[in-house]
Motif scaffolding. Structure first.
Motif, mmCIF file in Angstrom:
data_model
loop_
_atom_site.group_PDB
_atom_site.id
_atom_site.type_symbol
_atom_site.label_atom_id
_atom_site.label_comp_id
_atom_site.label_asym_id
_atom_site.label_seq_id
_atom_site.Cartn_x
_atom_site.Cartn_y
_atom_site.Cartn_z
ATOM 1 N N VAL A 1 40.473 59.491 -1.033
ATOM 2 C CA VAL A 1 40.759 59.305 0.386
ATOM 3 C C VAL A 1 41.411 57.967 0.698
ATOM 4 C CG1 VAL A 1 38.920 60.887 1.054
ATOM 5 C CG2 VAL A 1 38.438 58.446 0.944
ATOM 6 N N GLY A 2 41.486 57.091 -0.294
ATOM 7 C CA GLY A 2 42.072 55.767 -0.080
ATOM 8 C C GLY A 2 43.519 55.804 0.377
ATOM 9 N N HIS A 3 44.208 56.915 0.202
ATOM 10 C CA HIS A 3 45.597 56.973 0.660
ATOM 11 C C HIS A 3 45.708 57.228 2.161
ATOM 12 C CE1 HIS A 3 44.966 61.299 -0.202
ATOM 13 N NE2 HIS A 3 45.870 61.501 0.703
ATOM 14 N N PHE A 4 44.597 57.557 2.816
ATOM 15 C CA PHE A 4 44.670 57.706 4.267
ATOM 16 C C PHE A 4 43.561 56.966 5.016
ATOM 17 C CE2 PHE A 4 42.474 61.555 2.763
ATOM 18 C CZ PHE A 4 41.306 61.533 3.517
ATOM 19 N N TRP A 5 42.604 56.381 4.287
ATOM 20 C CA TRP A 5 41.552 55.601 4.950
ATOM 21 C C TRP A 5 41.153 54.466 4.030
ATOM 22 C CZ3 TRP A 5 40.468 56.610 9.887
ATOM 23 C CH2 TRP A 5 39.472 55.844 10.491
ATOM 24 N N SER A 6 41.019 53.282 4.570
ATOM 25 C CA SER A 6 40.658 52.149 3.717
ATOM 26 C C SER A 6 39.272 51.629 4.087
ATOM 27 C CB SER A 6 41.686 51.025 3.845
ATOM 28 O OG SER A 6 41.671 50.511 5.162
ATOM 29 N N ALA A 7 38.579 51.173 3.065
ATOM 30 C CA ALA A 7 37.275 50.532 3.262
ATOM 31 C C ALA A 7 36.991 49.681 2.037
ATOM 32 C CB ALA A 7 36.175 51.570 3.446
ATOM 33 N N ASP A 8 36.464 48.508 2.280
ATOM 34 C CA ASP A 8 36.111 47.666 1.137
ATOM 35 C C ASP A 8 34.689 47.993 0.681
ATOM 36 O OD1 ASP A 8 34.280 46.205 2.780
ATOM 37 O OD2 ASP A 8 35.834 44.757 3.296
ATOM 38 N N LYS A 9 34.307 47.398 -0.424
ATOM 39 C CA LYS A 9 33.004 47.671 -1.034
ATOM 40 C C LYS A 9 31.855 47.390 -0.057
ATOM 41 C CE LYS A 9 30.279 46.048 -4.965
ATOM 42 N NZ LYS A 9 30.278 45.157 -6.122
ATOM 43 N N ALA A 10 31.934 46.275 0.658
ATOM 44 C CA ALA A 10 30.868 45.910 1.591
ATOM 45 C C ALA A 10 30.736 46.947 2.713
ATOM 46 C CB ALA A 10 31.128 44.524 2.174
ATOM 47 N N GLN A 11 31.852 47.433 3.237
ATOM 48 C CA GLN A 11 31.801 48.446 4.291
ATOM 49 C C GLN A 11 31.153 49.738 3.780
ATOM 50 O OE1 GLN A 11 36.101 48.224 4.989
ATOM 51 N NE2 GLN A 11 35.646 48.032 7.170
ATOM 52 N N ILE A 12 31.521 50.133 2.569
ATOM 53 C CA ILE A 12 30.978 51.357 1.995
ATOM 54 C C ILE A 12 29.473 51.229 1.801
ATOM 55 C CG2 ILE A 12 30.948 52.796 -0.091
ATOM 56 C CD1 ILE A 12 34.011 52.380 -0.195
ATOM 57 N N TYR A 13 29.023 50.119 1.215
ATOM 58 C CA TYR A 13 27.582 49.930 0.980
ATOM 59 C C TYR A 13 26.804 49.829 2.291
ATOM 60 C CZ TYR A 13 27.771 49.481 -4.102
ATOM 61 O OH TYR A 13 27.898 49.738 -5.431
ATOM 62 N N ARG A 14 27.361 49.134 3.283
ATOM 63 C CA ARG A 14 26.700 49.002 4.583
ATOM 64 C C ARG A 14 26.588 50.375 5.262
ATOM 65 N NH1 ARG A 14 29.466 44.878 5.963
ATOM 66 N NH2 ARG A 14 31.182 46.000 6.910
ATOM 67 N N THR A 15 27.660 51.146 5.206
ATOM 68 C CA THR A 15 27.653 52.476 5.820
ATOM 69 C C THR A 15 26.703 53.410 5.080
ATOM 70 O OG1 THR A 15 29.931 52.139 6.557
ATOM 71 C CG2 THR A 15 29.122 54.410 6.531
ATOM 72 N N ALA B 1 40.006 71.994 -3.309
ATOM 73 C CA ALA B 1 40.977 71.175 -4.044
ATOM 74 C C ALA B 1 42.358 71.254 -3.392
ATOM 75 C CB ALA B 1 41.045 71.615 -5.503
ATOM 76 N N ARG B 2 42.742 72.426 -2.924
ATOM 77 C CA ARG B 2 44.049 72.567 -2.264
ATOM 78 C C ARG B 2 44.098 71.760 -0.968
ATOM 79 N NH1 ARG B 2 43.290 77.768 -4.210
ATOM 80 N NH2 ARG B 2 42.726 78.627 -2.187
ATOM 81 N N LEU B 3 42.992 71.728 -0.235
ATOM 82 C CA LEU B 3 42.965 70.930 0.994
ATOM 83 C C LEU B 3 43.037 69.440 0.686
ATOM 84 C CD1 LEU B 3 40.371 72.941 3.082
ATOM 85 C CD2 LEU B 3 42.828 72.735 3.500
ATOM 86 N N ARG B 4 42.352 68.997 -0.355
ATOM 87 C CA ARG B 4 42.441 67.587 -0.747
ATOM 88 C C ARG B 4 43.870 67.244 -1.160
ATOM 89 N NH1 ARG B 4 37.033 68.722 -2.536
ATOM 90 N NH2 ARG B 4 37.700 69.234 -4.639
ATOM 91 N N LEU B 5 44.529 68.163 -1.878
ATOM 92 C CA LEU B 5 45.923 67.930 -2.260
ATOM 93 C C LEU B 5 46.856 67.919 -1.053
ATOM 94 C CD1 LEU B 5 46.399 69.868 -5.608
ATOM 95 C CD2 LEU B 5 46.355 67.402 -5.232
ATOM 96 N N ALA B 6 46.513 68.682 -0.029
ATOM 97 C CA ALA B 6 47.336 68.676 1.183
ATOM 98 C C ALA B 6 47.378 67.280 1.802
ATOM 99 C CB ALA B 6 46.805 69.702 2.190
ATOM 100 N N THR B 7 46.262 66.544 1.738
ATOM 101 C CA THR B 7 46.271 65.179 2.282
ATOM 102 C C THR B 7 47.125 64.261 1.415
ATOM 103 O OG1 THR B 7 44.257 64.428 1.145
ATOM 104 C CG2 THR B 7 43.981 65.492 3.300
ATOM 105 N N LEU B 8 47.133 64.491 0.109
ATOM 106 C CA LEU B 8 47.994 63.719 -0.780
ATOM 107 C C LEU B 8 49.454 64.028 -0.478
ATOM 108 C CD1 LEU B 8 48.310 61.766 -3.158
ATOM 109 C CD2 LEU B 8 48.068 63.735 -4.685
ATOM 110 N N ASP B 9 49.775 65.301 -0.260
ATOM 111 C CA ASP B 9 51.147 65.683 0.096
ATOM 112 C C ASP B 9 51.577 65.017 1.401
ATOM 113 O OD1 ASP B 9 51.340 67.263 -2.179
ATOM 114 O OD2 ASP B 9 50.841 69.126 -1.117
ATOM 115 N N ASN B 10 50.651 64.894 2.347
ATOM 116 C CA ASN B 10 50.933 64.203 3.602
ATOM 117 C C ASN B 10 51.282 62.741 3.334
ATOM 118 O OD1 ASN B 10 49.619 62.385 5.925
ATOM 119 N ND2 ASN B 10 50.433 64.258 6.835
#
Length: 172
Positions: A29-43, A143-152
């Motif tokens: 998901v990093g190609h459409f949403w960013s979060a650093d390690k601290a944000q991920i652990y806090r969330t 898997a096809r839906l995840r690839l659709a976001t990569l295609d986007n």
């Protein structure tokens, strides 16, 4: 809110440690949403506190024990409710576009360098996404839906490269 639901979505795919989540986040998901390690652990900690995820200690074979997180039934319900809700519009914040907006204060060489730097970064990201796409397998709907976001992401990067060419040509 979106980050917590993205994390729930990743946990719905498979139980993961915080480290695993960060690695999967960056490679999916990093190609459409960013979060650093601290944000991920806090969330992640908040999801556990809210009852949307639970932690299980998994004994490490010759390594430290792992704190593996699993989505709960309440977490699946929260994820489903979010998936079914109307998508909220996120305002994009792009420092590069702010620089272009005020770019009249740059001389020609400075502006060309600004565009060239963005083109280099965008081309590298596009090459990485295209490699992922070439190696991808989509055996099922998920898997096809995840690839659709990569295609986007690929389409957006190609469009940005074309736009960079047009801006550079217009100002040449």
């Amino acid at each position: 809110m979106v980050l917590s639901r993205i994390i729930l979505g990743l946990l719905a795919i498979a139980p993961m440690t915080g480290y695993d989540l960060k690695r999967h986040f960056d490679s999916t998901v990093g190609h459409f949403w960013s979060a650093d390690k601290a944000q991920i652990y806090r969330t992640l900690a908040q999801l556990v506190a809210d009852g949307y995820a639970q932690v299980e200690t998994v004994a490490g074979a010759g390594a430290p024990d792992r704190q593996e997180h699993r989505i709960t039934a309440a977490g699946r319900s929260a994820l489903a409710a979010w998936l079914e809700s109307a998508p909220e519009r996120q305002v994009e914040r792009d420092p590069f576009l702010a620089r272009v907006f005020f770019g009249a204060d740059l001389d020609d060489d400075g502006f060309r360098a600004l565009i060239a730097g963005r083109r280099e970064t965008t081309s590298a990201r596009l090459a990485g996404f295209e490699r992922l796409r070439a190696e991808a397998d989509a055996p099922d709907r998920a898997a096809r839906l995840r690839l659709a976001t990569l295609d986007n992401g690929i389409a957006h990067l190609r469009t940005e490269l074309a736009w960079l060419d047009a801006v550079e040509e217009e100002l040449a």
